[in-house]
Design a protein around this motif. Structure first.
Motif, short mmCIF file in Angstrom:
data_model
loop_
_atom_site.label_atom_id
_atom_site.label_comp_id
_atom_site.label_asym_id
_atom_site.label_seq_id
_atom_site.Cartn_x
_atom_site.Cartn_y
_atom_site.Cartn_z
N ASP A 168 0.81 -1.21 0.00
CA ASP A 168 0.00 0.00 0.00
C ASP A 168 0.85 1.26 0.00
N ASP A 169 1.95 1.25 0.74
CA ASP A 169 2.82 2.43 0.85
C ASP A 169 3.84 2.52 -0.28
N GLY A 170 3.81 1.54 -1.20
CA GLY A 170 4.72 1.57 -2.34
C GLY A 170 6.15 1.17 -2.00
N ILE A 171 6.37 0.60 -0.83
CA ILE A 171 7.71 0.14 -0.46
C ILE A 171 8.08 -1.07 -1.30
N LEU A 172 7.09 -1.94 -1.52
CA LEU A 172 7.24 -3.09 -2.42
C LEU A 172 6.20 -2.97 -3.52
N ASP A 173 6.53 -3.49 -4.71
CA ASP A 173 5.54 -3.49 -5.78
C ASP A 173 4.95 -4.88 -6.01
N LYS A 174 5.54 -5.90 -5.37
CA LYS A 174 5.02 -7.27 -5.45
C LYS A 174 5.51 -8.05 -4.24
N CYS A 175 4.87 -9.17 -3.99
CA CYS A 175 5.21 -9.98 -2.82
C CYS A 175 6.43 -10.86 -3.03
N GLN A 176 6.72 -11.19 -4.28
CA GLN A 176 7.86 -12.06 -4.57
C GLN A 176 9.13 -11.44 -4.00
N GLY A 177 9.88 -12.25 -3.29
CA GLY A 177 11.14 -11.80 -2.72
C GLY A 177 11.01 -11.18 -1.34
#
Length: 80
Positions: free
Chosen positions: A40-49
């Motif tokens: 939501d905060d844009g720290i990650l763009d996907k869950c992979q990794g």
């Protein structure tokens, strides 16, 4: 008194309250939802990794299992 904290203080120090964690997961099955603030905060763009992916996937399975175990069909109707 209503406590809505995930951590509680004890003589040994701070500990996580399993009841609060369980209630948060259970309550998400009603009119709430579970989301990831990292996405939501844009720290990650996907869950992979993400190092939390395994835990998040397990929570999602736990929610599905909880709904399956606590949802009971009371009656079936047939309008044929």
């Amino acid at each position: 008194m209503i406590r809505d904290e995930i951590k509680i203080r004890s003589e040994e120090g701070e500990v996580f309250d399993k009841k609060q964690i369980a209630l948060a997961i259970r309550n998400s099955t009603f009119n709430d939802e579970l989301r990831c603030s990292l996405l939501d905060d844009g720290i990650l763009d996907k869950c992979q990794g993400c190092s939390l992916k395994y835990i998040c996937d397990a929570i999602d399975k736990l929610v599905d299992n909880y709904v399956d175990k606590t949802t009971e069909v009371v009656n079936n109707f047939n309008f044929d």
